[in-house]
Design an enzyme around this catalytic site. Structure first.
Site, PDB file in Angstrom:
ATOM      1  N   TYR A 117     -12.911   7.561 -13.564  1.00 60.55           N
ATOM      2  CA  TYR A 117     -12.964   6.243 -12.609  1.00 60.55           C
ATOM      3  C   TYR A 117     -13.408   5.125 -13.757  1.00 60.55           C
ATOM      4  O   TYR A 117     -12.870   3.959 -13.742  1.00 60.55           O
ATOM      5  CB  TYR A 117     -13.674   6.223 -11.459  1.00 60.55           C
TER       6      TYR A 117
ATOM      7  N   ASP B 147       4.089   2.369  -4.454  1.00 60.41           N
ATOM      8  CA  ASP B 147       3.203   3.222  -5.229  1.00 60.41           C
ATOM      9  C   ASP B 147       2.995   2.635  -6.572  1.00 60.41           C
ATOM     10  O   ASP B 147       4.182   2.664  -7.543  1.00 60.41           O
ATOM     11  CB  ASP B 147       3.655   4.658  -5.328  1.00 60.41           C
TER      12      ASP B 147
ATOM     13  N   ASP C 162       0.804  -1.163  -0.005  1.00 61.65           N
ATOM     14  CA  ASP C 162      -0.039  -0.033  -0.055  1.00 61.65           C
ATOM     15  C   ASP C 162       1.061   1.195   0.201  1.00 61.65           C
ATOM     16  O   ASP C 162       2.159   1.074   0.067  1.00 61.65           O
ATOM     17  CB  ASP C 162      -0.973   0.022   1.261  1.00 61.65           C
TER      18      ASP C 162
ATOM     19  N   ASN D 206      -5.094  -4.775  -6.883  1.00 65.31           N
ATOM     20  CA  ASN D 206      -6.117  -4.124  -6.464  1.00 65.31           C
ATOM     21  C   ASN D 206      -6.373  -2.812  -6.296  1.00 65.31           C
ATOM     22  O   ASN D 206      -7.257  -1.996  -5.939  1.00 65.31           O
ATOM     23  CB  ASN D 206      -6.542  -4.824  -4.779  1.00 65.31           C
TER      24      ASN D 206
ATOM     25  N   LYS E  96     -11.462   1.952 -15.319  1.00 68.64           N
ATOM     26  CA  LYS E  96     -11.992   0.658 -14.932  1.00 68.64           C
ATOM     27  C   LYS E  96     -12.483  -0.078 -16.210  1.00 68.64           C
ATOM     28  O   LYS E  96     -11.976  -1.277 -16.350  1.00 68.64           O
ATOM     29  CB  LYS E  96     -13.148   0.434 -13.989  1.00 68.64           C
TER      30      LYS E  96
ATOM     31  N   ALA F 165     -19.115  -2.732  -2.309  1.00 66.78           N
ATOM     32  CA  ALA F 165     -18.436  -3.328  -1.464  1.00 66.78           C
ATOM     33  C   ALA F 165     -18.261  -2.518  -0.186  1.00 66.78           C
ATOM     34  O   ALA F 165     -17.704  -1.283  -0.221  1.00 66.78           O
ATOM     35  CB  ALA F 165     -17.164  -4.121  -1.902  1.00 66.78           C
TER      36      ALA F 165
END
Length: 267
Positions: free
Chosen positions: A175, A83, A55, A109, A179, A208
């Protein structure tokens, strides 16, 4: 007027069945309490030899490693700040997996959202979301694919996309474009890597629930989003992680280039 959908109860947590026994798994964006953190835990519960997770938040990573090491053993978990916009840091993350024999499963992810009308969206906003969400996934797919080919590993790559890559949502042009790009990247990379016995698939979650989402989203919008779901509730992060683990396991040996919708959205 559309009837309110009652919120169905969350099902019982599913125990592990050693689906990833002996595998070395690398997971990006896995600190905190979201999908990434859930898939790290799920991989360990499914018998992974080791999980290396990353992360950009150093403190949360260290805290997560401490908790997981106490529960699953310090010899099975490693964390590293990474990163995904930095190619060298991506390489270093995969280097960390060499301690355990090298990566077998790469779970991408990392992603960044945000809300802005296309009328006010700046180049900086657009480029930041694209660089982390799409370009970052590309860098990780390329790096893992190169490692698999060099070592002769029949590896697996699982990307995290989103239903927004298929469906319009106000204020989400950057976004959604990123995606949708992850989906296309998944399909094309799968064909490039198939001759080497390497599989590439993606999940496409709808909603989620985790603490960060609750913090940045109004109660009104969350209610609206839940009403789009057949079960009248958001998925738990572990429910998405279950599908990612399935795609990483031998149970999906004939799947590649697929984007699996992890959603109860209804027509």
């Amino acid at each position: 007027m559309t009837a309110t959908r009652p919120e169905q109860p969350t099902p019982d947590y599913v125990p592990g069945h050693d689906l990833l026994a002996g595998r070395v798994v690398v997971v990006t964006a896995a600190a905190g309490a979201g999908i990434g953190a859930a898939v790290v835990r799920r991989a360990l519960e499914e018998g992974a030899k080791a999980v290396v997770f990353s992360d950009t938040h150093e403190r949360r990573l260290a805290e997560a490693e401490e908790v997981l090491a106490a529960e699953f053993g310090a010899d099975r978990v490693r964390q590293l700040v990474c990163d995904v916009t930095d190619e060298a840091q991506v390489a270093a993350l995969l280097d960390a997996a060499e301690e355990f024999g090298g990566v077998d499963v790469m779970i991408n992810n990392a992603g960044l959202g945000g809300t802005a009308s296309i009328l006010e969206m700046t180049d900086e906003q657009w480029l930041k979301v694209l660089d982390i969400t799409l370009n970052g996934t590309f860098r990780c797919v390329r790096a893992a694919g190169q490692r698999f080919v060099a070592s002769g590993t029949k590896g697996v790559i699982v990307n995290n996309a989103s239903v927004i890559g298929w469906r319009a949502q106000e204020g989400q042009a950057h976004y959604a474009a990123a995606k949708a790009g992850v989906m296309a990247l998944t399909r094309c990379a799968a064909l490039d890597l198939a001759p080497h016995g390497i599989r590439v698939n993606a999940v496409s979650p709808s909603l989620a629930m985790h603490p960060f989402l609750a913090k940045v989203t109004s109660d009104e919008l969350l209610h609206e989003l839940k009403q789009r779901e057949a079960f009248g509730r958001a998925a738990e992060p572990w429910e998405v992680a279950n599908v990612m683990v399935f795609l990483a396991s031998g149970y999906s040996s004939y799947l590649t280039g697929e984007v699996v919708s992890v959603s109860s959205q209804h027509a």
